[in-house]
Design a protein around this motif. Sequence first.
Motif, PDB file in Angstrom:
ATOM      1  N   ASN A  90      37.005  49.935  29.765  1.00 38.57           N
ATOM      2  CA  ASN A  90      38.415  50.294  29.135  1.00 38.57           C
ATOM      3  C   ASN A  90      38.774  51.482  29.291  1.00 38.57           C
ATOM      4  O   ASN A  90      39.363  52.178  28.453  1.00 38.57           O
ATOM      5  N   GLY A  91      38.427  52.174  30.563  1.00 41.20           N
ATOM      6  CA  GLY A  91      38.954  53.607  30.653  1.00 41.20           C
ATOM      7  C   GLY A  91      38.268  54.804  30.148  1.00 41.20           C
ATOM      8  O   GLY A  91      38.727  55.695  30.205  1.00 41.20           O
ATOM      9  N   SER A  92      37.105  54.214  29.359  1.00 38.93           N
ATOM     10  CA  SER A  92      36.240  55.616  28.801  1.00 38.93           C
ATOM     11  C   SER A  92      34.879  55.450  29.203  1.00 38.93           C
ATOM     12  O   SER A  92      34.369  54.272  29.396  1.00 38.93           O
ATOM     13  N   TRP A  93      34.232  56.624  29.315  1.00 35.23           N
ATOM     14  CA  TRP A  93      32.871  56.837  29.785  1.00 35.23           C
ATOM     15  C   TRP A  93      31.997  56.087  28.818  1.00 35.23           C
ATOM     16  O   TRP A  93      32.361  56.129  27.498  1.00 35.23           O
ATOM     17  N   LEU A  94      30.974  55.235  29.110  1.00 34.09           N
ATOM     18  CA  LEU A  94      30.222  54.575  27.830  1.00 34.09           C
ATOM     19  C   LEU A  94      29.324  55.838  27.073  1.00 34.09           C
ATOM     20  O   LEU A  94      29.153  56.771  27.736  1.00 34.09           O
ATOM     21  N   SER A  95      29.162  55.442  26.107  1.00 36.77           N
ATOM     22  CA  SER A  95      28.332  56.508  25.283  1.00 36.77           C
ATOM     23  C   SER A  95      26.871  56.547  25.740  1.00 36.77           C
ATOM     24  O   SER A  95      26.480  55.748  26.330  1.00 36.77           O
ATOM     25  N   ASP A  96      26.300  57.761  25.374  1.00 34.90           N
ATOM     26  CA  ASP A  96      24.846  57.791  25.960  1.00 34.90           C
ATOM     27  C   ASP A  96      24.090  56.476  25.257  1.00 34.90           C
ATOM     28  O   ASP A  96      23.303  55.949  26.181  1.00 34.90           O
ATOM     29  N   GLU A  97      24.250  56.093  24.151  1.00 34.76           N
ATOM     30  CA  GLU A  97      23.411  54.785  23.763  1.00 34.76           C
ATOM     31  C   GLU A  97      23.832  53.726  24.480  1.00 34.76           C
ATOM     32  O   GLU A  97      23.147  52.851  24.887  1.00 34.76           O
ATOM     33  N   ASP A  98      25.379  53.407  24.730  1.00 30.36           N
ATOM     34  CA  ASP A  98      25.748  52.201  25.185  1.00 30.36           C
ATOM     35  C   ASP A  98      25.120  52.334  26.960  1.00 30.36           C
ATOM     36  O   ASP A  98      24.626  51.129  27.362  1.00 30.36           O
ATOM     37  N   ALA A  99      25.253  53.310  27.406  1.00 33.12           N
ATOM     38  CA  ALA A  99      24.719  53.605  28.806  1.00 33.12           C
ATOM     39  C   ALA A  99      23.317  53.305  29.057  1.00 33.12           C
ATOM     40  O   ALA A  99      23.051  52.546  29.903  1.00 33.12           O
ATOM     41  N   ALA A 100      22.510  53.617  27.998  1.00 34.05           N
ATOM     42  CA  ALA A 100      21.084  53.270  27.810  1.00 34.05           C
ATOM     43  C   ALA A 100      20.766  52.121  27.871  1.00 34.05           C
ATOM     44  O   ALA A 100      19.834  51.195  28.495  1.00 34.05           O
ATOM     45  N   ALA A 101      21.573  51.289  27.054  1.00 36.65           N
ATOM     46  CA  ALA A 101      21.518  49.678  26.830  1.00 36.65           C
ATOM     47  C   ALA A 101      21.713  49.022  28.070  1.00 36.65           C
ATOM     48  O   ALA A 101      21.234  48.203  28.331  1.00 36.65           O
ATOM     49  N   CYS A 102      22.915  49.516  28.618  1.00 35.99           N
ATOM     50  CA  CYS A 102      23.248  48.817  30.014  1.00 35.99           C
ATOM     51  C   CYS A 102      22.361  49.110  30.771  1.00 35.99           C
ATOM     52  O   CYS A 102      21.851  47.998  31.699  1.00 35.99           O
ATOM     53  N   VAL A 103      21.874  50.276  31.365  1.00 32.05           N
ATOM     54  CA  VAL A 103      20.931  50.606  32.323  1.00 32.05           C
ATOM     55  C   VAL A 103      19.347  49.606  31.979  1.00 32.05           C
ATOM     56  O   VAL A 103      18.786  49.016  32.896  1.00 32.05           O
TER      57      VAL A 103
END
Length: 409
Positions: A90-103
Amino acid sequence: MTEIDIVVIGAGAAGIAAARRLGELRATCLVLEAAAVAGGRCRTDHGTLGIPVDLGAHWLHSPRRNPLIGLAAATGARIGQPLETRYSANGSWLSDEDAAACVAHVDHCFDRIAAATQDGAVADLFADATSPWHAAFLAEFAAKQGLAPEQSSILDFARYPWEGDDLPVPDGFGTLLAGLASGLNLHLATPVRRVDWSERGRLRIATDQGDIAARAVILTVSPHVLGSGIRFDPPLPDWKRDAVAALPMGHCNKLALRFERPVFGDLAPCLVMPLRGARESVEFVLREDCRDSAVCMVNGPFARELAAAGAGAMRDYVLECLVEMFGSDLRRAAAPESVFVNWDADPFFGGCYAVARPGRADMRAVLAQPVADRLFFAGEATSPEFMGDVHGAWFSGIAAAEAAAASGQ
């Protein structure tokens, strides 16, 4: 009619490797390439944007086992540093927490494929998936495979050894391959129309520039071309045609843009995956070699659909994705030229790389088997381990060259 010991059909990575190895073995060979340039699916456009843009292959994978690393160094080609992967939504970088969960979820899914012991469709492993990050896995799978999980073999994907960082070639992967083809006995713009292997001891290869007689032929073309682009007389055996049909081509099409002023702020060169749902698999290489540029790779079935709509539609889509991340000023800064490639529509390829259908993981080995000890096969589609990769094609070309040379002794 020209006569030669071995004809190599196709001057991509497999064909170049085969011809170089035949030269080392002191076998006479001729390479026939349908396109006007060597490199196959490794081509670099230098002129359109004034910067090198790879139309096809972009990365040197598995660097510890990739012979092209050493060849690049020997020719003076630059090898770049691995790029950080970033995710946006949605046009924003994922937070560190969300990026970690995604990966973590994406890695878990790929680990699950790697641990599988029975073949089938990759989608069968994830029928019960409920993670909010599963769309990210589906997008990354399409980026790696070029087809949807429903269309892809579990064991075929599981056999690929994911290891090491992916390294870019800043001056162009196609530039590197073209350099490695230098000095070969190579005829460009010479499509092969027919291979007649009805006569014992001699093949007749029909091209637009005349016929060629040979003792053996190494076919390095894609399964699409083997199935519909070259006529074989007599037809290939049923077992070979079955292997060709079991390895359809995946989809990855590209569009590259240059910007006339800086638009990415202090962003370091990186690979960006905008999360736009399970259907849209999109990746961006931004600011490669610190250039004001964006190379978009659209993957999977969506890539075929979007590229079929034309260069204008794909440019609009790419700019829409980038504007969502970086703002509307980016659109105004985009140079009017763009580089667009639709591999699906190219009759000499028919897609980006071959993918085994569910339950058909063993067909790569079958495709690699020679016919009558005179027709030899190479290319990434025949690689049992590095399928879809340039170095997999390279290894297969060397193996086919050695087999073809030995068959005449």
